[in-house]
Design a protein around this motif. Structure first.
Motif, PDB file in Angstrom:
ATOM      1  N   VAL A  45     -67.215 -26.469  35.094  1.00 32.28           N
ATOM      2  CA  VAL A  45     -66.652 -25.500  34.872  1.00 32.28           C
ATOM      3  C   VAL A  45     -67.687 -24.921  33.972  1.00 32.28           C
ATOM      4  O   VAL A  45     -68.378 -25.417  33.009  1.00 32.28           O
ATOM      5  N   MET A  46     -68.362 -23.540  34.199  1.00 29.94           N
ATOM      6  CA  MET A  46     -69.724 -23.192  33.690  1.00 29.94           C
ATOM      7  C   MET A  46     -69.433 -22.540  32.197  1.00 29.94           C
ATOM      8  O   MET A  46     -68.210 -22.504  31.699  1.00 29.94           O
ATOM      9  N   ARG A  47     -70.113 -22.933  31.336  1.00 25.21           N
ATOM     10  CA  ARG A  47     -69.970 -22.778  29.882  1.00 25.21           C
ATOM     11  C   ARG A  47     -69.667 -21.348  29.832  1.00 25.21           C
ATOM     12  O   ARG A  47     -68.526 -20.936  28.893  1.00 25.21           O
ATOM     13  N   ALA A  48     -70.049 -20.360  30.476  1.00 25.66           N
ATOM     14  CA  ALA A  48     -69.467 -18.817  30.451  1.00 25.66           C
ATOM     15  C   ALA A  48     -68.110 -18.622  30.461  1.00 25.66           C
ATOM     16  O   ALA A  48     -67.411 -17.939  29.992  1.00 25.66           O
ATOM     17  N   VAL A  49     -67.932 -19.506  31.610  1.00 25.84           N
ATOM     18  CA  VAL A  49     -66.418 -19.198  31.871  1.00 25.84           C
ATOM     19  C   VAL A  49     -65.391 -20.038  31.072  1.00 25.84           C
ATOM     20  O   VAL A  49     -64.336 -19.573  30.727  1.00 25.84           O
ATOM     21  N   LYS A  50     -65.756 -21.150  30.613  1.00 20.77           N
ATOM     22  CA  LYS A  50     -65.023 -21.666  29.465  1.00 20.77           C
ATOM     23  C   LYS A  50     -64.802 -20.744  28.213  1.00 20.77           C
ATOM     24  O   LYS A  50     -63.721 -20.726  27.533  1.00 20.77           O
ATOM     25  N   ALA A  51     -65.925 -20.391  27.775  1.00 19.34           N
ATOM     26  CA  ALA A  51     -66.096 -19.438  26.668  1.00 19.34           C
ATOM     27  C   ALA A  51     -65.148 -18.120  26.993  1.00 19.34           C
ATOM     28  O   ALA A  51     -64.307 -17.613  26.073  1.00 19.34           O
ATOM     29  N   ALA A  52     -65.247 -17.604  28.155  1.00 22.64           N
ATOM     30  CA  ALA A  52     -64.136 -16.339  28.535  1.00 22.64           C
ATOM     31  C   ALA A  52     -62.800 -16.676  28.482  1.00 22.64           C
ATOM     32  O   ALA A  52     -62.138 -16.179  27.765  1.00 22.64           O
ATOM     33  N   GLU A  53     -62.689 -18.058  28.980  1.00 26.94           N
ATOM     34  CA  GLU A  53     -61.253 -18.297  29.176  1.00 26.94           C
ATOM     35  C   GLU A  53     -60.512 -18.536  27.613  1.00 26.94           C
ATOM     36  O   GLU A  53     -59.394 -18.472  27.286  1.00 26.94           O
ATOM     37  N   HIS A  54     -61.273 -19.109  26.844  1.00 25.09           N
ATOM     38  CA  HIS A  54     -60.907 -19.574  25.308  1.00 25.09           C
ATOM     39  C   HIS A  54     -60.703 -17.931  24.735  1.00 25.09           C
ATOM     40  O   HIS A  54     -59.757 -17.883  24.300  1.00 25.09           O
ATOM     41  N   LYS A  55     -61.388 -17.231  25.022  1.00 24.26           N
ATOM     42  CA  LYS A  55     -61.471 -15.759  24.480  1.00 24.26           C
ATOM     43  C   LYS A  55     -60.154 -15.189  25.061  1.00 24.26           C
ATOM     44  O   LYS A  55     -59.262 -14.503  24.207  1.00 24.26           O
ATOM     45  N   LEU A  56     -60.005 -15.076  26.222  1.00 21.96           N
ATOM     46  CA  LEU A  56     -58.879 -14.646  26.923  1.00 21.96           C
ATOM     47  C   LEU A  56     -57.641 -15.130  26.546  1.00 21.96           C
ATOM     48  O   LEU A  56     -56.388 -14.392  26.422  1.00 21.96           O
ATOM     49  N   TRP A  57     -57.379 -16.525  26.269  1.00 18.78           N
ATOM     50  CA  TRP A  57     -56.305 -17.192  25.755  1.00 18.78           C
ATOM     51  C   TRP A  57     -55.948 -16.357  24.386  1.00 18.78           C
ATOM     52  O   TRP A  57     -54.826 -16.371  24.054  1.00 18.78           O
ATOM     53  N   GLN A  58     -56.743 -16.278  23.663  1.00 16.21           N
ATOM     54  CA  GLN A  58     -56.691 -15.947  22.199  1.00 16.21           C
ATOM     55  C   GLN A  58     -56.312 -14.374  22.172  1.00 16.21           C
ATOM     56  O   GLN A  58     -55.346 -13.903  21.398  1.00 16.21           O
ATOM     57  N   GLU A  59     -56.730 -13.535  23.213  1.00 14.14           N
ATOM     58  CA  GLU A  59     -56.434 -12.277  23.228  1.00 14.14           C
ATOM     59  C   GLU A  59     -55.474 -11.555  24.155  1.00 14.14           C
ATOM     60  O   GLU A  59     -54.909 -10.632  23.950  1.00 14.14           O
ATOM     61  N   GLN A  60     -55.243 -12.275  25.256  1.00 10.45           N
ATOM     62  CA  GLN A  60     -54.337 -11.642  26.404  1.00 10.45           C
ATOM     63  C   GLN A  60     -52.813 -11.706  25.679  1.00 10.45           C
ATOM     64  O   GLN A  60     -52.566 -12.509  25.335  1.00 10.45           O
ATOM     65  N   ASP A  61     -52.319 -10.506  25.993  1.00 15.70           N
ATOM     66  CA  ASP A  61     -50.952 -10.478  25.545  1.00 15.70           C
ATOM     67  C   ASP A  61     -49.970 -10.135  26.517  1.00 15.70           C
ATOM     68  O   ASP A  61     -48.800  -9.752  26.364  1.00 15.70           O
ATOM     69  N   SER A  62     -50.206 -10.126  27.681  1.00 10.11           N
ATOM     70  CA  SER A  62     -49.489  -9.624  28.984  1.00 10.11           C
ATOM     71  C   SER A  62     -49.919 -10.587  30.217  1.00 10.11           C
ATOM     72  O   SER A  62     -51.194 -10.713  30.437  1.00 10.11           O
ATOM     73  N   LYS A  63     -48.786 -10.820  30.828  1.00 12.05           N
ATOM     74  CA  LYS A  63     -49.401 -11.328  32.307  1.00 12.05           C
ATOM     75  C   LYS A  63     -48.860 -10.387  33.444  1.00 12.05           C
ATOM     76  O   LYS A  63     -48.425 -10.840  34.711  1.00 12.05           O
ATOM     77  N   SER A  64     -48.560  -9.039  33.258  1.00 12.19           N
ATOM     78  CA  SER A  64     -48.303  -8.109  34.083  1.00 12.19           C
ATOM     79  C   SER A  64     -48.966  -7.608  35.262  1.00 12.19           C
ATOM     80  O   SER A  64     -50.159  -8.172  34.957  1.00 12.19           O
ATOM     81  N   TYR A  65     -48.461  -7.282  36.143  1.00 17.88           N
ATOM     82  CA  TYR A  65     -49.361  -6.889  37.441  1.00 17.88           C
ATOM     83  C   TYR A  65     -50.614  -5.874  36.782  1.00 17.88           C
ATOM     84  O   TYR A  65     -50.348  -5.073  35.950  1.00 17.88           O
ATOM     85  N   THR A  66     -51.523  -5.780  37.530  1.00 16.76           N
ATOM     86  CA  THR A  66     -52.606  -4.875  37.352  1.00 16.76           C
ATOM     87  C   THR A  66     -52.573  -3.723  38.319  1.00 16.76           C
ATOM     88  O   THR A  66     -51.881  -2.650  37.763  1.00 16.76           O
TER      89      THR A  66
END
Length: 394
Positions: A45-66
């Motif tokens: 898993v690339m470093r930037a992908v891990k960092a983005a996933e961590h940030k997304l986990w902290q910030e994302q507040d919905s799993k609704s459709y796009t």
């Protein structure tokens, strides 16, 4: 009812994977499956992908459709990555898809909707899924010469001669970079000749670009695609994020349709939304959102590009090491093509019988057409492969 179904031929690469797994030899080498691996055999898993996933986990507040064609920000970021400023943004329709394969499938379906009599010209050889999907959809396929098994380079004169038989309403499928399965790529001068043929025949180019950044760099690998898009009225581009972002299992791809003007873009965008709705409705978002975060954040993008460059240079180093070792063992330059090819793959240009000999005698697994995954090697296994190739009489 289902007893009327006919058995399907097993996928050759998946069968090879199973055969490799059952091989008890500790010295076996897997050069078959088309997945990037590091020196330890891991697809990291690339470093930037891990960092983005961590940030997304902290910030994302919905799993609704796009949306039916995905998040517009993903389309903007990917169009910029692939096309840069080659064409005006308002002429490009785009839709997120389940991987690059999904983009290829949607492109073929769009072609069939627009012109049921369209023929698709396909390089000989090409990625097997191109052929499989075309056959499944019942679209006529026309092979064009591409690989010279003697020189292990592009059979360019034959390619041009075959492409000149295309007509208006046909589609010419091209690999944007790092040709799969051969590793032999067009030069920019050759891209220019291909563009002339496309302009003369009126055939529409479709570019499958699955390895941007794995060959000569992000911009160099996209140069042919950008030149084509800028030179013709319409083109299709199927792009994958599986390899250059290392997010294979997230199934992240995009289909772009470049039109002559903004008015045609609206029609194309509506068609892409319709096709997504019929096939899978809303596309997956997780991988697309990570890609968007990386491409729009300066720090994440810089780290991603640095790691991607390490990957590219690592594969190039393995190519050069293998070519040099084969030159030493054979006392000839007949394997120099390996250092000239780009991307994960090279095609040795040998027979299925000798490929089988490599497997049986040395535990070296590659596809029967002699396509091998350079990323399946490391500095220690390169000499082993080189000796096996010479011993097999290739």
């Amino acid at each position: 009812m289902f007893e009327t179904l006919k058995p399907q031929a097993p996928d050759k690469i998946l069968s090879l994977m199973a055969q490799y797994k059952e091989d008890p030899r500790s010295t076996k080498i897997d050069l078959g499956v088309g997945v990037y691996k590091d020196a330890s055999g891991l697809t990291p898993v690339m470093r930037a992908v891990k960092a983005a996933e961590h940030k997304l986990w902290q910030e994302q507040d919905s799993k609704s459709y796009t949306g039916l064609t995905g998040d517009p920000a993903f389309s903007d970021a990917m169009i910029k990555l692939v096309l840069a400023d080659a064409v005006p943004r308002n002429t490009v329709a785009a839709a997120a898809t389940p991987g690059g394969t999904g983009a290829v499938r949607q492109a073929f379906e769009m072609v069939q909707m627009a012109n049921p009599q369209a023929r698709v010209f396909v390089s000989d050889p090409t990625w097997p899924n191109h052929i499989s999907i075309l056959q499944y959809l019942g679209i006529e396929m026309v092979p064009y010469r591409y690989f010279d098994s003697e020189t292990r380079s592009v059979a360019f004169d034959g390619m041009i001669e075959d492409l000149k038989t295309a007509t208006k309403g046909d589609v010419v499928l091209l690999h944007g970079c790092c040709h799969n399965p051969t590793g032999a790529n067009l030069t920019m001068e050759q891209w220019a000749e291909v563009i002339k043929v496309l302009q003369e025949t009126g055939a529409i180019p479709m570019i499958d670009i699955a390895y941007q950044g794995f060959g000569d760099g992000l911009d160099a690998d996209a140069a042919g695609t950008r030149a084509v898009a800028a030179a013709v009225p319409e083109c299709l581009i199927a792009a994958s994020c599986s390899k250059n972002f290392g997010i294979y299992r997230e199934r992240t791809g995009i289909l772009m349709v470049v039109a002559a003007d903004a008015g045609a873009e609206a029609l194309n965008q509506g068609t892409l939304a319709y096709l997504n709705r019929q096939n899978f409705s809303f596309p997956p978002d997780h991988g697309a959102r990570l890609v968007t975060m990386i491409l729009t954040d300066d720090a994440l993008r810089a780290d991603w590009q640095a790691e991607l460059e390490d990957v590219r240079l690592g594969m190039l180093g393995l190519r050069e090491q293998l070519a040099a070792e084969l030159k030493r063992l054979s006392n000839s330059d007949r394997f120099d093509f390996l250092a000239l090819h780009r991307g994960m793959f090279s095609r040795l240009g040998t027979t299925p019988e000798l490929v089988e000999k490599l497997r049986a005698d040395h535990g070296i697994y590659m596809v029967g057409d002699s396509r091998m995954n350079i990323a399946g090697l490391n500095s220690e296994t390169v000499p082993v492969l080189a000796r096996a190739i010479i011993d097999a009489g290739i």
